[in-house]
Design a protein around this motif. Structure first.
Motif, PDB file in Angstrom:
ATOM      1  N   LEU A  30       0.717  -1.091   0.062  1.00  0.00           N
ATOM      2  CA  LEU A  30       0.190  -0.115  -0.089  1.00  0.00           C
ATOM      3  C   LEU A  30       0.968   1.129  -0.124  1.00  0.00           C
ATOM      4  N   SER A  31       1.963   1.171   0.812  1.00  0.00           N
ATOM      5  CA  SER A  31       2.855   2.409   0.808  1.00  0.00           C
ATOM      6  C   SER A  31       3.626   2.558  -0.707  1.00  0.00           C
ATOM      7  N   PRO A  63      -1.293   5.419  11.816  1.00  0.00           N
ATOM      8  CA  PRO A  63      -1.485   6.638  10.855  1.00  0.00           C
ATOM      9  C   PRO A  63      -0.512   6.597   9.698  1.00  0.00           C
ATOM     10  N   ALA A  64       0.294   6.054   9.349  1.00  0.00           N
ATOM     11  CA  ALA A  64       1.020   5.932   8.164  1.00  0.00           C
ATOM     12  C   ALA A  64       0.081   5.019   7.066  1.00  0.00           C
ATOM     13  N   THR A  65      -0.536   3.836   7.724  1.00  0.00           N
ATOM     14  CA  THR A  65      -1.336   3.146   6.685  1.00  0.00           C
ATOM     15  C   THR A  65      -2.455   3.869   6.438  1.00  0.00           C
ATOM     16  N   ARG A  66      -3.208   4.536   7.252  1.00  0.00           N
ATOM     17  CA  ARG A  66      -4.104   5.597   6.981  1.00  0.00           C
ATOM     18  C   ARG A  66      -3.969   6.439   6.183  1.00  0.00           C
ATOM     19  N   ALA A  67      -3.068   7.187   6.032  1.00  0.00           N
ATOM     20  CA  ALA A  67      -2.641   8.067   5.237  1.00  0.00           C
ATOM     21  C   ALA A  67      -2.507   7.544   3.547  1.00  0.00           C
ATOM     22  N   LEU A  98      -4.643   6.576  -1.754  1.00  0.00           N
ATOM     23  CA  LEU A  98      -5.051   5.685  -2.677  1.00  0.00           C
ATOM     24  C   LEU A  98      -6.387   6.106  -2.884  1.00  0.00           C
ATOM     25  N   SER A  99      -7.264   6.128  -2.015  1.00  0.00           N
ATOM     26  CA  SER A  99      -8.652   6.345  -2.110  1.00  0.00           C
ATOM     27  C   SER A  99      -9.045   7.502  -3.042  1.00  0.00           C
ATOM     28  N   GLU A 100      -8.418   8.552  -2.851  1.00  0.00           N
ATOM     29  CA  GLU A 100      -8.500   9.748  -3.558  1.00  0.00           C
ATOM     30  C   GLU A 100      -8.162   9.752  -4.986  1.00  0.00           C
TER      31      GLU A 100
END
Length: 409
Positions: free
Chosen positions: A97-98, A134-138, A143-145
């Protein structure tokens, strides 16, 4: 797994990254292939430590890609990305994901993701508190955007023994997500369809009830067919052992009254109502507050007084006459004799647009079987006579007629 028309020869690119959940990806690749899709698999180096290319090649019958440094990789990633109808990354680790969020392209999967022009769905899988970090949530927000779609994760037990949010969806759920994404732009895209299914139960006492033999199979097939046509589906389900299709909003009910209230609420602005449920037409006049014992026959007797339950389609007709919603109503008539005559009468009395009539005494067309044989009637007469076939195939034909009736309104 039976073939699924929506997936027939669709090119699905399955990316697998380094998580213990990678073993589920083999089953997912198998199910997608059995459904009719052409599945190409890209394994990262970390994924190949959990599962082998041979496992995926064995279930898909197609090549499996791993090496970014192969001679044709610079062409391969473009070809795979542009040919795919869907890129599904399952499992997707926090590390992947990162990389996706930052546009890194240091392996064949992330390189292909940058070249892809198709929808991208990721199914996260990670342990402990990694999903909430927080890193994963960011990274998820970024990606969602950009339009990447997330399927899961869900809560459950992790490989470490911990429990929490981060478990990958099961293969059947991911198959449902693939269907949902590929259905976008279908003939019912943007439409809201309400489907009722299963029986209802009317209590006699706390342990007994009056019901019928409906399994809910045809209604579930109708909901899935509507989803495959791109609709947003509300599924109002009586007690049934059948699993609802992935992507439907499920409203669970018990009694005919509850189903009627849910149906009226759900169809207030709906495009179509598919009334497939076999509701109980009668209920006991008196409901005991404790179990009726054989030794109490002197008090209760052996006769049960019945009264009619709510006529849901009549209530829908009355509201529809005032508001115009739902726009299209399709009913079902499960009969044991004079099926055609009873079905035509029901169509006219209840103001239906269509009614699917079937004789439940006919071989292969009754309750709790996988097949059905129906006559579809419209206000002008017989629309189509459908021979014995799977309930899924019946549902697909019925949905085509509903979509045609809705047209471009």
């Amino acid at each position: 797994m039976n073939p699924i028309p929506l997936l027939h020869e669709k090119h699905i690119l399955l990316g697998v990254t380094g998580s213990i959940a990678a073993y589920k990806a083999v089953d997912l690749a198998s199910k997608l292939t059995q459904a009719g899709a052409l599945v190409d698999v890209i394994l990262t180096d970390s994924a190949a430590r959990f599962v082998t290319p041979l496992a995926f090649g064995s279930v898909t019958g197609r090549a499996v890609y791993t090496d970014m440094w192969a001679l044709d990789a610079h062409v391969r990633h473009v070809g795979l990305g542009e040919a795919a109808d869907l890129l599904l990354i399952a499992p997707a680790t926090a590390h992947t994901l990162s990389k996706l969020a930052y546009g890194q392209a240091d392996n064949l999967l992330t390189l292909t993701a940058l070249a892809a022009r198709c929808p991208i769905v990721v199914a996260p899988a990670m342990d402990g508190g990694m999903w909430q970090h927080p890193a994963t949530r960011a990274n998820v927000a970024t990606l969602s955007e950009r339009g990447v779609l997330f399927a899961g994760p869900v809560e459950g037990r992790m490989a470490s023994g911990l429990s929490g949010m981060g478990r990958m969806l099961e293969p059947l759920e991911l198959l449902g997500e693939a269907r949902r994404v590929l259905a976008r732009g279908g003939p019912l895209a943007g439409r809201h369809v309400v489907v009722t299914t299963g029986p209802t139960r009317e209590a006699l006492d706390p342990v007994r009830f009056i019901s019928n033999r409906s399994s809910g199979k045809q209604g579930m097939a109708m909901a899935q067919a509507a989803l495959d046509a791109g609709a947003r589906v509300t599924l109002i389900a009586g007690p049934t052992c059948e699993l609802p299709p992935y992507g439907a909003l499920v409203v669970a009910v018990q009694t005919t009254q509850e189903m009627g209230e849910a149906t009226l609420a759900g169809t207030a602005d709906a495009d179509a109502l598919l009334m497939v449920a076999a509701v109980a037409d009668f209920r006991p006049q008196t409901v005991a507050d404790r179990k009726i014992k054989k030794t109490e026959n002197a008090q209760w007797g052996l006769a049960i007084g019945l009264e009619k339950t709510l006529d849901i389609l009549t209530a829908v007709k009355e509201r529809r006459d005032r508001t115009g919603f739902p726009r299209i109503v399709l009913g079902f008539a499960a009969e044991t004799h004079n099926a055609f005559e009873y079905g035509r009468d029901k169509l006219l009395r209840k103001g239906l647009d269509f009614i699917a009539v079937n004789d439940v005494m006919a071989e292969g067309a009754g309750f709790a079987v996988e097949t059905n044989r129906v006559i579809l009637l419209g206000r002008g007469g017989v629309v189509e006579e459908m021979p014995l076939q799977s309930k899924a195939a019946v549902a697909e034909r019925l949905i085509e007629h509903v979509a045609g009736a809705l047209g471009n309104d």
